[in-house]
Design a protein around this motif. Structure first.
Motif, PDB file in Angstrom:
ATOM      1  N   UNK A   1       0.829  -1.188   0.000  1.00  0.00           N
ATOM      2  CA  UNK A   1       0.000   0.000   0.000  1.00  0.00           C
ATOM      3  C   UNK A   1       0.872   1.249   0.000  1.00  0.00           C
ATOM      4  N   UNK A   2       0.393   2.255  -0.693  1.00  0.00           N
ATOM      5  CA  UNK A   2       1.076   3.543  -0.726  1.00  0.00           C
ATOM      6  C   UNK A   2       0.050   4.612  -0.420  1.00  0.00           C
ATOM      7  N   UNK A   3       0.361   5.469   0.510  1.00  0.00           N
ATOM      8  CA  UNK A   3      -0.495   6.613   0.805  1.00  0.00           C
ATOM      9  C   UNK A   3       0.218   7.874   0.356  1.00  0.00           C
ATOM     10  N   UNK A   4      -0.533   8.748  -0.305  1.00  0.00           N
ATOM     11  CA  UNK A   4       0.048   9.932  -0.916  1.00  0.00           C
ATOM     12  C   UNK A   4      -0.620  11.186  -0.378  1.00  0.00           C
ATOM     13  N   UNK A   5       0.177  12.188  -0.055  1.00  0.00           N
ATOM     14  CA  UNK A   5      -0.343  13.455   0.453  1.00  0.00           C
ATOM     15  C   UNK A   5       0.305  14.599  -0.315  1.00  0.00           C
ATOM     16  N   UNK A   6      -0.519  15.354  -1.041  1.00  0.00           N
ATOM     17  CA  UNK A   6      -0.025  16.498  -1.803  1.00  0.00           C
ATOM     18  C   UNK A   6      -0.013  17.756  -0.931  1.00  0.00           C
ATOM     19  N   UNK A  24       4.983  10.373   0.112  1.00  0.00           N
ATOM     20  CA  UNK A  24       4.463   9.012   0.101  1.00  0.00           C
ATOM     21  C   UNK A  24       4.870   8.254   1.347  1.00  0.00           C
ATOM     22  N   UNK A  25       3.954   7.469   1.846  1.00  0.00           N
ATOM     23  CA  UNK A  25       4.274   6.559   2.946  1.00  0.00           C
ATOM     24  C   UNK A  25       4.459   5.168   2.359  1.00  0.00           C
TER      25      UNK A  25
END
Length: 125
Positions: A1-6, A24-25
């Motif tokens: 899993x990849x979590x993305x925060x702009x 990215x986490x």
């Protein structure tokens, strides 16, 4: 899993610049191609730029070529979009996305599986 925060969006005058970041986490960021997309109300999401996992290949939409630059820092799990000579038509919500595959050199026809929540960019005339 990849979590993305702009982050990095905001209001800027035409001709100005902004740099978007996408943090990215997860441990697999560095093995995935990354892309930036944008969307305005009532329109489909459109491709802006892509970069392969090693950062050696890039691809840009014609509308942003020569004005936008995508880059990545795998040590920081971050991809960037440097936007210059901004135009009112660049106004949109900008999203980053991560490839579902690992170690693909492709920057065309990438199948993106992970998306951020978006950051608003508004360019005033």
């Amino acid at each position: 899993q990849v979590q993305l925060v702009e982050s990095g969006g905001g209001l800027v005058q035409a001709g100005g610049s902004l740099r978007l970041s996408c943090a990215a986490s997860g441990r697999t960021f560095s093995s995935r191609a990354m892309g930036w997309f944008r969307q305005t109300p009532g329109k489909e999401r459109e491709f802006v730029a892509a970069i392969n996992w090693r950062g050696e290949r890039t691809n840009y939409a014609d509308s942003v070529k020569g004005r936008f630059t995508i880059s990545r820092d795998n040590a920081k799990n971050t991809v960037y979009l440097q936007m210059s000579s901004l135009k009112p038509e660049d106004t949109a919500v900008y999203y980053c996305a991560a490839d579902e595959a690992h170690y693909s050199g492709a920057v065309y026809n990438v199948k993106y599986a992970y998306w951020g929540q978006g950051t608003q960019v508004t360019v005033s005339s």
